[in-house]
Design a protein around this motif. Sequence first.
Motif, PDB file in Angstrom:
ATOM      1  N   ILE A 129       5.270  79.675  34.903  1.00  8.81           N
ATOM      2  CA  ILE A 129       4.646  78.761  33.953  1.00  8.81           C
ATOM      3  C   ILE A 129       4.698  79.289  32.532  1.00  8.81           C
ATOM      4  CG2 ILE A 129       2.224  79.517  33.992  1.00  8.81           C
ATOM      5  CD1 ILE A 129       3.600  75.895  34.206  1.00  8.81           C
ATOM      6  N   PHE A 130       4.631  80.608  32.344  1.00  5.68           N
ATOM      7  CA  PHE A 130       4.739  81.141  30.987  1.00  5.68           C
ATOM      8  C   PHE A 130       6.161  80.969  30.456  1.00  5.68           C
ATOM      9  CE2 PHE A 130       0.719  83.322  31.948  1.00  5.68           C
ATOM     10  CZ  PHE A 130       0.040  83.075  30.765  1.00  5.68           C
ATOM     11  N   PHE A 179       6.430  78.875  27.079  1.00  5.40           N
ATOM     12  CA  PHE A 179       6.887  79.627  25.898  1.00  5.40           C
ATOM     13  C   PHE A 179       8.404  79.662  25.771  1.00  5.40           C
ATOM     14  CE2 PHE A 179       2.590  81.262  26.548  1.00  5.40           C
ATOM     15  CZ  PHE A 179       2.085  81.171  25.256  1.00  5.40           C
ATOM     16  N   GLY A 180       9.088  79.856  26.874  1.00  2.00           N
ATOM     17  CA  GLY A 180      10.536  79.956  26.807  1.00  2.00           C
ATOM     18  C   GLY A 180      11.228  78.624  26.600  1.00  2.00           C
ATOM     19  N   GLU A 181      10.872  77.620  27.423  1.00  2.00           N
ATOM     20  CA  GLU A 181      11.599  76.354  27.399  1.00  2.00           C
ATOM     21  C   GLU A 181      11.019  75.340  26.412  1.00  2.00           C
ATOM     22  OE1 GLU A 181      13.563  74.792  30.668  1.00  2.00           O
ATOM     23  OE2 GLU A 181      12.823  76.279  32.090  1.00  2.00           O
ATOM     24  N   LEU A 182       9.715  75.129  26.438  1.00  4.10           N
ATOM     25  CA  LEU A 182       9.135  74.096  25.589  1.00  4.10           C
ATOM     26  C   LEU A 182       8.933  74.542  24.151  1.00  4.10           C
ATOM     27  CD1 LEU A 182       6.477  72.484  27.975  1.00  4.10           C
ATOM     28  CD2 LEU A 182       8.893  71.906  27.663  1.00  4.10           C
ATOM     29  N   PRO A 200      12.999  68.611  31.127  1.00  2.00           N
ATOM     30  CA  PRO A 200      13.484  69.115  32.412  1.00  2.00           C
ATOM     31  C   PRO A 200      12.844  70.453  32.745  1.00  2.00           C
ATOM     32  CG  PRO A 200      15.151  69.402  30.710  1.00  2.00           C
ATOM     33  CD  PRO A 200      14.054  68.585  30.097  1.00  2.00           C
ATOM     34  N   PHE A 201      12.731  70.746  34.030  1.00  2.00           N
ATOM     35  CA  PHE A 201      12.122  71.991  34.481  1.00  2.00           C
ATOM     36  C   PHE A 201      12.690  72.367  35.840  1.00  2.00           C
ATOM     37  CE2 PHE A 201       9.560  68.448  35.957  1.00  2.00           C
ATOM     38  CZ  PHE A 201       9.265  68.769  37.282  1.00  2.00           C
ATOM     39  N   ASN A 202      12.569  73.626  36.190  1.00  3.66           N
ATOM     40  CA  ASN A 202      13.025  74.079  37.497  1.00  3.66           C
ATOM     41  C   ASN A 202      11.966  73.799  38.560  1.00  3.66           C
ATOM     42  OD1 ASN A 202      15.293  74.994  36.238  1.00  3.66           O
ATOM     43  ND2 ASN A 202      15.074  77.130  36.850  1.00  3.66           N
TER      44      ASN A 202
END
Length: 434
Positions: A16-17, A21-24, A349-351
């Motif tokens: 979730i971090f 932080f990384g993707e959004l 999008p997300f994994n």
Amino acid sequence: MLLIYIPTITNRADYIFNLIFGELLGAEFTLTDSPEDFLSFTGPKINYSTDHVDEGIFFKSTGILFENIVITQNIETMEFEGSNVLFFHDDKKSALPFDPFAAAFYLVTRYEEYLPFKPDKYGRFRIHDSIAYYAKFLHQPVINIWALRIRDIILQHYPAQKFNLPQYRHIPTIDIDHAYAFKYRKIWRTFGSYWRSVVKQNWPDIVLRTEVLLGRKRDPYDNYSYLDKLHASESLKVLYFMLFADYGRDDNNVTITNSRFHDLVRTLDKTGTIGIHPSLSSNKHFSKLNTEIIRLSKVLHRSIHLSRQHFLKINLPKTYRNLIELGITDDYSMGYAASVGFRASIASPFNFFDLLTNFETPLRIHPVSIMDVTLHDYYHLDRERAIEKIRKTIGIVKSVNGEFVSLWHNESLSDTGRWQGWRAVYEEMLVAAR
């Protein structure tokens, strides 16, 4: 670089971090479980724990990220900044009065869909059982909104912190449940259709079917040249999801062995990209899913990597596990047929995170923002109100730098029957979604 302290680095926390932080937010960050490293660090930092210290930004944590099982959560909601939030607390030292990371994890993993629920007639999770529905934030991508709120908090404390937000984009997708309305069907199906039309005294259908089969008129669902020109004019590459299943009550495309149908599939894969539209019955039978993907792969002479479930049916985690096993990398099924909105409370999008194994998977989930059938059959909107709803949804996705995935059917773009005039709705959507 941003340093985030967490007492125990779990798979859930790491997932979730990285999403927030990384993707959004596009921020460089590191997780640490060392209090000494956190206290000695002189750059931007966040303390995600139950204990406040006079260092960094404090976010009060709750327990879900430190668990490794799926259990019924005691979920209550409260209003905060115009919408309801989950996992709230009364710690005044926390930067927010709720745990956005626990809430985001609960929503994006579809935690509630792993718990016992009463399915609808197709075996799907019902919208009315969703916390996003009864807490009235189904139409808000709250995870994106919370991420941007966290960014604002960080910038208040550390103005030099860098963020590289993602770019908004539109992905038009079209399901092909019936490649043609009348052509390329087995003769017994054609006779059956004639008989039903006679019983209902639907003489216009009989006339049109006959003229199409005699080659005097174009099949009403054969609008592929129109779609090619339209998407080319907008510099868009469309994704087509092809139902490639044996005939069944809910899976009834044209005859899948027909050579003209195969020619269409190969043509569409040149102007767009073809993915599999797994049959409703394949959700129960892995062998059917495998067969459908193999058949489509043989026609295209390439492997298949994209999918969208017929009827948007997802059974977690089974559906996604099956797709992963058969080489699918991206799925476009995350949406509700009955409502516009954000089933996973996110417009990006997300994994897929498998809650039963407690591991992040490589399967990329692309949430569906809006669907033609939702507007027409569930909301019963006329064209003007449908366009208004579409524009509002696009505006929401743009405001959070999201990915607007539209879902239409070649049938709804036929401009005939109950879909008369809906080409104009689609064309307006493409303009608004630029």
